[in-house]
Scaffold this active site. Structure first.
Site, PDB file in Angstrom:
ATOM      1  N   CYS A  42     -33.574  -5.497  20.685  1.00 56.99           N
ATOM      2  CA  CYS A  42     -34.226  -6.463  19.981  1.00 56.99           C
ATOM      3  C   CYS A  42     -34.745  -6.201  19.047  1.00 56.99           C
ATOM      4  O   CYS A  42     -34.808  -6.870  17.827  1.00 56.99           O
ATOM      5  CB  CYS A  42     -34.938  -7.226  20.985  1.00 56.99           C
TER       6      CYS A  42
ATOM      7  N   HIS B 168     -40.775  -6.585  23.044  1.00 56.48           N
ATOM      8  CA  HIS B 168     -39.681  -7.355  22.769  1.00 56.48           C
ATOM      9  C   HIS B 168     -40.066  -8.487  21.486  1.00 56.48           C
ATOM     10  O   HIS B 168     -41.147  -8.972  21.521  1.00 56.48           O
ATOM     11  CB  HIS B 168     -39.287  -8.302  23.973  1.00 56.48           C
TER      12      HIS B 168
END
Length: 169
Positions: free
Chosen positions: A109, A39
């Site tokens: 992301c 992420h």
């Protein structure tokens, strides 16, 4: 005489969502080594910006429940002012990075961080991050899990959903 433009540092925060499990289990499950399930977010103008199932969000750096990042990558500096950057984010949030466009493999992301990094600095984020979805999907186990994985929505808790009406000081 013209005043020189201010430079603002741009950083990439990298978090391993698996907390080390990908490194240990990926050889058994995928037949190849993965170092993490990544992420990422962009730090600029004193805030952390990221994209997830709720859309574009922001918080103080390290302010999500993910805590401090596992790695910080210095992407350089930008001359883009905070005002222009927030307008840019607003347009992204109304177009390609709307919350309903989130997809764990194709618009996540990391694709957001890559897009924003290029806008701010002209540099891409590291390919070991952006190549992860295709690496997983290139395995039989990844293909078998794809229908399930396509339903996963990731949104690190602790941030505020960004909108053009945010008041910033």
């Amino acid at each position: 005489m013209e005043e020189p433009l201010a430079l603002h540092p741009v950083k990439l925060y990298v978090y391993d969502l698996s907390k080390g499990m990908a490194r240990r289990l990926s050889p058994l499950m995928l037949g190849k080594q993965l170092d993490g399930i990544w992420h990422t977010s962009i730090i600029v103008h004193k805030d952390e910006f990221y994209y997830g199932a709720a859309g574009i969000s922001s918080c103080a750096p390290g302010g999500t429940l993910l805590g401090p990042p596992d790695t910080v990558v210095d992407l350089g500096n930008t001359e883009v002012t905070e005002e222009i950057f927030l307008e840019y984010l607003s347009s992204l949030g109304e177009s390609e990075f709307r919350r309903e466009h989130y997809n764990i493999f194709e618009r996540n992301c990391n694709t957001f961080s890559n897009e924003v990094a290029q806008f701010l600095t002209g540099r891409k984020i590291p390919s070991y991050i952006t190549d992860l979805p295709s690496e997983v999907l290139a395995t039989p186990f990844g293909q078998a899990l794809r229908p399930y994985l396509d339903t996963i929505l990731i949104q690190p808790p602790g941030g505020n959903t960004f909108s053009r009406h945010d008041e910033r000081s």
